[in-house]
Every structure is written in C-alpha cells, then in structure tokens.
Design a protein around this motif. Structure first.
Motif, PDB file in Angstrom:
ATOM      1  N   LYS A 181       0.832  -1.227   0.000  1.00  0.00           N
ATOM      2  CA  LYS A 181       0.000   0.000   0.000  1.00  0.00           C
ATOM      3  C   LYS A 181       0.858   1.265   0.000  1.00  0.00           C
ATOM      4  O   LYS A 181       0.478   2.286   0.568  1.00  0.00           O
ATOM      5  CB  LYS A 181      -0.948   0.030   1.202  1.00  0.00           C
ATOM      6  CG  LYS A 181      -1.775  -1.231   1.378  1.00  0.00           C
ATOM      7  CD  LYS A 181      -2.830  -1.363   0.315  1.00  0.00           C
ATOM      8  CE  LYS A 181      -3.740  -2.535   0.601  1.00  0.00           C
ATOM      9  NZ  LYS A 181      -3.620  -3.634  -0.298  1.00  0.00           N
ATOM     10  N   GLY A 182       2.048   1.191  -0.605  1.00  0.00           N
ATOM     11  CA  GLY A 182       2.922   2.348  -0.714  1.00  0.00           C
ATOM     12  C   GLY A 182       3.857   2.551   0.472  1.00  0.00           C
ATOM     13  O   GLY A 182       4.660   3.488   0.462  1.00  0.00           O
ATOM     14  N   THR A 183       3.777   1.694   1.496  1.00  0.00           N
ATOM     15  CA  THR A 183       4.639   1.888   2.667  1.00  0.00           C
ATOM     16  C   THR A 183       6.091   1.492   2.389  1.00  0.00           C
ATOM     17  O   THR A 183       6.985   1.882   3.101  1.00  0.00           O
ATOM     18  CB  THR A 183       4.154   1.051   3.860  1.00  0.00           C
ATOM     19  OG1 THR A 183       4.258  -0.332   3.553  1.00  0.00           O
ATOM     20  CG2 THR A 183       2.728   1.423   4.239  1.00  0.00           C
ATOM     21  N   ARG A 184       6.309   0.658   1.354  1.00  0.00           N
ATOM     22  CA  ARG A 184       7.617   0.182   0.909  1.00  0.00           C
ATOM     23  C   ARG A 184       8.196  -0.924   1.792  1.00  0.00           C
ATOM     24  O   ARG A 184       9.240  -1.458   1.514  1.00  0.00           O
ATOM     25  CB  ARG A 184       8.632   1.337   0.790  1.00  0.00           C
ATOM     26  CG  ARG A 184       8.078   2.468  -0.046  1.00  0.00           C
ATOM     27  CD  ARG A 184       9.071   3.464  -0.461  1.00  0.00           C
ATOM     28  NE  ARG A 184       9.668   4.223   0.613  1.00  0.00           N
ATOM     29  CZ  ARG A 184      10.485   5.241   0.396  1.00  0.00           C
ATOM     30  NH1 ARG A 184      10.776   5.620  -0.803  1.00  0.00           N
ATOM     31  NH2 ARG A 184      10.998   5.885   1.415  1.00  0.00           N
ATOM     32  N   TYR A 185       7.502  -1.301   2.854  1.00  0.00           N
ATOM     33  CA  TYR A 185       8.026  -2.314   3.793  1.00  0.00           C
ATOM     34  C   TYR A 185       7.424  -3.696   3.538  1.00  0.00           C
ATOM     35  O   TYR A 185       6.288  -3.815   3.124  1.00  0.00           O
ATOM     36  CB  TYR A 185       7.733  -1.899   5.241  1.00  0.00           C
ATOM     37  CG  TYR A 185       8.477  -0.652   5.651  1.00  0.00           C
ATOM     38  CD1 TYR A 185       9.834  -0.697   5.903  1.00  0.00           C
ATOM     39  CD2 TYR A 185       7.800   0.548   5.758  1.00  0.00           C
ATOM     40  CE1 TYR A 185      10.517   0.448   6.275  1.00  0.00           C
ATOM     41  CE2 TYR A 185       8.480   1.694   6.119  1.00  0.00           C
ATOM     42  CZ  TYR A 185       9.844   1.646   6.369  1.00  0.00           C
ATOM     43  OH  TYR A 185      10.512   2.778   6.711  1.00  0.00           O
ATOM     44  N   LYS A 186       8.195  -4.695   3.871  1.00  0.00           N
ATOM     45  CA  LYS A 186       7.772  -6.082   3.778  1.00  0.00           C
ATOM     46  C   LYS A 186       6.621  -6.347   4.742  1.00  0.00           C
ATOM     47  O   LYS A 186       6.573  -5.862   5.818  1.00  0.00           O
ATOM     48  CB  LYS A 186       8.977  -6.954   4.138  1.00  0.00           C
ATOM     49  CG  LYS A 186       8.823  -8.417   3.869  1.00  0.00           C
ATOM     50  CD  LYS A 186      10.104  -9.071   4.293  1.00  0.00           C
ATOM     51  CE  LYS A 186      10.456 -10.303   3.550  1.00  0.00           C
ATOM     52  NZ  LYS A 186      11.715 -10.844   3.951  1.00  0.00           N
TER      53      LYS A 186
END
Length: 166
Positions: free
Chosen positions: A161-166
């Motif tokens: 969702k755009g957070t860039r985290y796994k």
C-alpha cells in the motif's frame, strides 16, 4: 507464538529499512509504487469506435486490411454480439472489460482470413492490457519495453500500500 503459530526472525535494524532487501516489500522492491498499464492511455478517446481506432496500443492500433487485431475484434464482436462501430464508451462495461483484460476461460472462435492463411481457431481472448503486460515481462528488447512503458503510469503497490516495507 504458541497460540497462533507465527514466528519472527530475530529483530534487526535491516528488517525496518525499505532500502534493505530484508525489509523492503518484495513486490515493489521497496519503491512503494509499481508501473502498471493505464486503461486511459490504451483508450485515449472513448468516443471513437474500435473500427475508428479507439484502442491505441502497440500491436492493437490498426483495423486495416487483414491485421491480427481486426481478426480478434471481429471474433469478439461476433461472439458477444456487439457492433465494432459503436463508440468504446457506449459498449457495455462487460465488453470493455473483456477487450482490455480478456475473456477468462471463455473460448471464442476467431476466423483467420489472411493472404497466406485462411481458417478458424478457438481460444480464450487474452485482452489488450493482459497482452501488453505479458509482452513487457517476456521481452528482452529495450525498444519494445519503451514502447509499452508509454502506456504505463505509477500506481501504489497493492501489497505494501505504498509503505515500501515487507
């Protein structure tokens, strides 16, 4: 966790960094966005019909002569009973969706009438956008990739969702 069975590896700073492969979303590789084909680039003028060239995409631009795209569109029009001269926006949403994303498992009979080959074959229709996405993934040609990229736009990654985290 004894209750839910989930286990986590030992917490380290790299797990909390999208710059690290250990912490980055594996789908967008930590960018937060993914390039996807934008339907508004494929059908820039929905007031046009398929016959008038409503679909503007590599390999799907022409309705002239014995083109492959004309063969597919004629087969779809015959199978789903729609007119190729109807403006794209006036086609039922179901037909628009089939044109862009394919017929799923539903098989359609297509008639080949080319100068060097005549006959029929039956298969599911892949869809214009699905075809472009497949060609983009499979090609090793930078020219083809660049041409298809002209129909793409940045979208938030569906997984992180755009957070860039796994």
């Amino acid at each position: 966790c004894a209750d839910c069975g989930i286990s986590l590896e030992e917490l380290e700073p790299r797990l909390f960094s999208f710059n690290s492969p250990f912490g980055a979303c594996p789908h967008c590789t930590g960018l937060g966005t993914i390039m996807k084909i934008d339907p508004s680039f494929i059908v820039p003028d929905p007031s046009l019909s398929l016959e008038e060239g409503a679909i503007r995409a590599s390999g799907w631009n022409t309705q002239a002569g014995d083109s492959i795209s004309k063969m597919y569109f004629n087969g779809l029009a015959q199978h789903y009973k729609f007119d190729l001269n109807t403006s794209f926006r006036d086609l039922p949403k179901k037909i628009q969706n089939i044109l862009l994303y394919g017929s799923g498992n539903e098989k359609i009979t297509f008639e080949v009438d080319r100068t060097y080959h005549k006959g029929t074959f039956t298969q599911a229709f892949e869809g214009v956008i699905s075809s472009l996405e497949r060609r983009y993934r499979e090609t090793s040609s930078e020219g083809v990739k660049q041409e298809i990229e002209q129909t793409m736009a940045q979208n938030p990654c569906e997984h992180c969702k755009g957070t860039r985290y796994k």
